[in-house]
Design a protein around this motif. Structure first.
Motif, PDB file in Angstrom:
ATOM      1  N   VAL A 318      35.293  41.631  33.382  1.00 49.71           N
ATOM      2  CA  VAL A 318      35.695  41.367  34.762  1.00 49.71           C
ATOM      3  C   VAL A 318      37.219  41.434  34.825  1.00 49.71           C
ATOM      4  O   VAL A 318      37.888  40.777  34.033  1.00 49.71           O
ATOM      5  N   THR A 319      37.751  42.268  35.704  1.00 52.37           N
ATOM      6  CA  THR A 319      39.211  42.272  35.885  1.00 52.37           C
ATOM      7  C   THR A 319      39.513  41.846  37.311  1.00 52.37           C
ATOM      8  O   THR A 319      38.703  42.050  38.219  1.00 52.37           O
ATOM      9  N   ALA A 320      40.672  41.229  37.497  1.00 59.57           N
ATOM     10  CA  ALA A 320      41.013  40.717  38.827  1.00 59.57           C
ATOM     11  C   ALA A 320      42.477  40.934  39.120  1.00 59.57           C
ATOM     12  O   ALA A 320      43.324  40.779  38.244  1.00 59.57           O
ATOM     13  N   ASP A 321      42.768  41.289  40.375  1.00 60.99           N
ATOM     14  CA  ASP A 321      44.158  41.394  40.816  1.00 60.99           C
ATOM     15  C   ASP A 321      44.625  40.011  41.255  1.00 60.99           C
ATOM     16  O   ASP A 321      44.723  39.720  42.455  1.00 60.99           O
ATOM     17  N   HIS A 322      44.861  39.126  40.289  1.00 63.32           N
ATOM     18  CA  HIS A 322      45.491  37.840  40.599  1.00 63.32           C
ATOM     19  C   HIS A 322      46.220  37.322  39.364  1.00 63.32           C
ATOM     20  O   HIS A 322      46.245  37.975  38.321  1.00 63.32           O
ATOM     21  N   LEU A 323      46.782  36.123  39.477  1.00 66.15           N
ATOM     22  CA  LEU A 323      47.677  35.611  38.433  1.00 66.15           C
ATOM     23  C   LEU A 323      46.945  35.278  37.139  1.00 66.15           C
ATOM     24  O   LEU A 323      47.498  35.385  36.047  1.00 66.15           O
ATOM     25  N   SER A 353      45.259  40.690  36.054  1.00 67.05           N
ATOM     26  CA  SER A 353      46.430  41.568  35.977  1.00 67.05           C
ATOM     27  C   SER A 353      47.724  40.769  35.956  1.00 67.05           C
ATOM     28  O   SER A 353      48.766  41.290  35.628  1.00 67.05           O
ATOM     29  N   HIS A 354      47.652  39.470  36.338  1.00 69.68           N
ATOM     30  CA  HIS A 354      48.828  38.610  36.446  1.00 69.68           C
ATOM     31  C   HIS A 354      49.783  39.115  37.526  1.00 69.68           C
ATOM     32  O   HIS A 354      50.991  38.937  37.441  1.00 69.68           O
ATOM     33  N   THR A 355      49.210  39.758  38.551  1.00 68.83           N
ATOM     34  CA  THR A 355      50.081  40.150  39.670  1.00 68.83           C
ATOM     35  C   THR A 355      50.684  38.895  40.295  1.00 68.83           C
ATOM     36  O   THR A 355      50.000  37.876  40.439  1.00 68.83           O
ATOM     37  N   HIS A 356      51.960  38.971  40.660  1.00 67.34           N
ATOM     38  CA  HIS A 356      52.618  37.850  41.322  1.00 67.34           C
ATOM     39  C   HIS A 356      52.528  37.989  42.841  1.00 67.34           C
ATOM     40  O   HIS A 356      53.235  37.333  43.572  1.00 67.34           O
TER      41      HIS A 356
END
Ligand SMILES: [Zn+2]
Length: 692
Positions: A318-323, A353-356
């Motif tokens: 599971v991948t996620a666009d969040h911190l 992804s650790h997107t800020h």
């Protein structure tokens, strides 16, 4: 009655041919081999006309085969399979009918199939398929020799009812028995007496009933054609997973290379969910944020790829666009996946992804922003919905798992810069003048490509060790990783692009702070993945091993009441952290001394290691494990639980932001104990030993 029968034949025929014609161009997972099933409706034929059509549907859905089921018509002495000419171009013939005489033309088609060296699978009554005792009409023929010559056995009637199934001597490792659960296998049917069988046949299973023991599954060669026969096949047998698996494996074995690439025995499902918050939540990742999000640059996603190896072992990526996944959400998602999908913790990889430029999630970084009650309630509500969405997406992906190949490869791209060892403001000048940028950094781009057996891309999972911190404005986005995924999905329509953060806690994309640069880095990363996809990649054999442990990490020095009181008088996020901890002390609570830290190791195929670590892991971990375990090692950080920075011993000793900064995530300590790297390394080594 007869009209009904013919109607059934037509419907089955149309369903099969229709799916071929309609699906041939449109579907990504095109069929690999064409299977023709011949069945008859006969009170003594074990309802083959009812069990085979859904079995063939399953073969088409889950294994990508083209399947044609032909139900014959006519009297036993004058029987006909409509459309049998299709056999001329088919790859495999499956026979499940009894005591039928066919025209010389139709028998010729079956003989021609064998003469061409093409394989045959016989189920139960196939061992008297053409053995007609009387009443053969003029112009029709019986074929008693089919039994000894093709199947390599006799038909000497029935033994007792109720068969205990066991593996034949030396057969346990035969590929047809891979993933077939043999324990307590009991068939309700009667035992067929088939001895003597061809001494050159490879007997796989023995059936015991009363004082009788007979071969019940074997393979042999008939003048170059691979043959698999099983005398099992009652309706109740088809209800058993081990029987269906035996048949699927038998079909694959007889097809040999025609079944598609050997590694196409992976099964893969995919799903995705848009998770862009509908409400203006606070964004997670910079202490300097002053207000909630104000719009969307591009959507945020949770993406899921579920994989199953040849032995039936499953896992979910599971991948996620969040911190990052806060511990409370990780625990709840795992509990639900265990309950609903029978996936244990080792089988679940929650990467991020650790997107800020994603939302604050519940149970983490609550001290970091001045959140009011209304904001907290919105975050709680959003996070609960996200948990449900993830579980539903995994469940959905597991629900449809057609065959696939997995390939591994590695690219590289250089935009990550060690942010501890290089001044950010000097980077453009250094790049321009070719002044070397100081490491350590990890510029590898690990790539896992998932394709249909025909080679169409279905998913690509890739990583990079660098903070997703190009952008800091108030628009939702996946930062450079979001752009990279968009680029790849545009280049390969229908494919799922999934990004995970590597050990990039001390790495930044530099220079930064513009959408133009963000797109550029996304393009560089996507370009690197694209070049890997274009080259020949290493096949990954359909074998999956998964291991997991929580390793106990000690907290280092913890703040005293006096220290907290001093900090609490300050404003900002450190003040909020200190005030919350003080309240706990005043309420008589004591701070925990340790933290259970998640470490996970997967082995894909024979040599692809995939290590995942929780928290914001610095680059030293990736470099160390790749050196220790070899080049075919991928290391992800920010996986399963993001609770703080995870310094190496070097960074711990050097000090600075990545060595501590516990106030960001709110843990009750100033930093980890000195042995943090040793403990994590020992856990990784234990798990790698487990999957060897
Ligand atoms: Zn970070």
């Amino acid at each position: 009655m007869r009209t009904t029968t013919i109607l059934v034949i037509l419907l089955i025929g149309l369903a099969c041919f229709g799916a071929e014609v309609l699906g041939a161009e449109a579907r990504a997972d095109k069929p690999v081999a064409h299977l023709v099933f011949l069945v008859s409706e006969d009170p003594s034929n074990y309802e083959a006309h009812k069990t085979i059509p859904p079995f063939a549907q399953m073969l088409r859905r889950e294994h990508g085969f083209r399947c044609t089921v032909i139900q014959g018509e006519g009297k036993p002495g004058a029987f006909r399979f409509p459309g049998l000419e299709v056999l001329k171009k088919a790859d495999l013939l499956v026979i499940f009918f009894r005591r039928r005489a066919l025209s010389p033309e139709q028998l010729g088609l079956i003989r021609g199939h064998l003469k061409a060296g093409k394989p045959l699978v016989g189920i139960r009554t196939a061992n008297h398929a053409f053995s007609v005792r009387s009443g053969v009409a003029e112009g029709y023929q019986k074929w008693w020799e089919f039994v000894p010559e093709v199947l390599g056995c006799e038909n000497r009637g029935y033994g007792p009812l109720g068969i205990d199934v066991s593996v034949a001597p030396k057969a346990a490792k035969h590929p047809i028995l891979a993933g077939v659960k043999l324990k307590k296998w009991h068939s309700k049917g009667s035992l067929y007496l088939v001895k003597p069988i061809d001494p050159k046949a490879t007997v796989l299973l023995i059936g015991s009933a009363g004082d009788k023991a007979e071969p019940i599954a074997w393979t042999r060669s008939c003048k170059g054609s691979r043959v698999f026969y099983t005398s099992l096949g009652c309706p109740d047998d088809f209800k058993l997973a081990q029987f269906r698996r035996l048949l699927v494996n038998g079909i694959r074995w007889t097809l040999g290379k025609r079944a598609g690439p050997a590694d196409a025995r992976w099964k893969v499902g995919t799903a995705k969910v848009r998770i862009t918050p509908a409400k203006p939540l606070w964004m997670a990742g910079y202490g300097s944020r002053k207000k909630p999000a104000e719009g969307t640059l591009h959507d945020l996603w949770v993406k899921v790829t579920t994989i199953e190896d040849a032995a039936g072992h499953r896992a979910a990526i599971v991948t996620a666009d969040h911190l990052g996944w806060p511990r409370v959400m990780y625990d709840r998602i795992c509990a639900e996946l265990q309950k609903r999908c029978k996936l244990g913790r080792s089988q679940v990889m929650l990467a991020s992804s650790h997107t800020h430029s994603g939302p604050v999630l519940r149970g983490a970084i609550y001290d970091f922003y001045p959140l009011d009650d209304n904001q907290r309630a919105m975050i709680e509500q959003y996070s609960l919905g996200l948990e449900k969405d993830v579980v539903a997406a995994v469940d959905r992906a597991l629900g449809r798992m057609p065959p696939a190949t997995l390939r591994a490869g590695q690219g590289s791209t250089p935009f990550a810069v060690n942010r501890r060892n290089n001044p950010e403001s000097k980077i453009p000048e250094m790049r321009e003048k070719g002044i070397p940028i100081k490491g350590p950094s990890d510029h590898d781009v690990p790539v896992l490509a998932i394709r249909s057996p025909r080679g169409d891309l279905r998913a690509v999972v890739f990583g990079y060790a660098c903070h997703c911190t190009t952008l800091s404005f108030y628009q939702w986005s996946g930062d450079y990783a979001g752009f990279a995924q968009l680029d790849l999905e545009k280049a390969h329509p229908g494919m799922l692009a999934m990004f995970y953060a590597g050990c990039g806690a001390d790495q930044n994309p530099l220079p930064r702070r513009s959408v133009k640069l963000c797109r550029k880095y996304g393009g560089m990363l996507a370009g690197s993945v694209g070049r890997v996809l274009d080259k020949s990649m290493r096949p990954v054999a359909p074998k999956l091993q998964t291991a997991f442990e929580f390793v106990t990490l000690d907290f280092g020095d913890q703040p005293t009441k006096e220290e907290l009181e001093a900090i609490s008088r300050k404003g900002g996020n450190r003040g909020r952290w200190a005030r919350r901890l003080l309240k706990k002390l005043e309420a008589g609570e004591t701070f925990p001394k340790t933290y259970r830290y998640p470490v996970q190791v997967w082995k894909l195929g024979n040599d692809q290691l995939w290590i995942t670590l929780g928290g914001e892991t610095v680059v030293d971990y990736a470099l160390k494990f790749k050196k220790r375990f070899g080049r075919n090692t991928w290391v992800a950080g920010y996986t399963n639980d993001v609770m703080s920075y995870i310094p190496s011993h070097r960074v711990w000793e050097e000090g600075g932001y990545e060595s501590g900064a516990f106030y960001v995530y709110g843990l009750p300590a100033n930093r980890w104990a000195e042995d943090i790297e040793d403990r994590i390394t020992a856990a990784v080594c234990r798990l790698v030993a487990k999957v060897k």
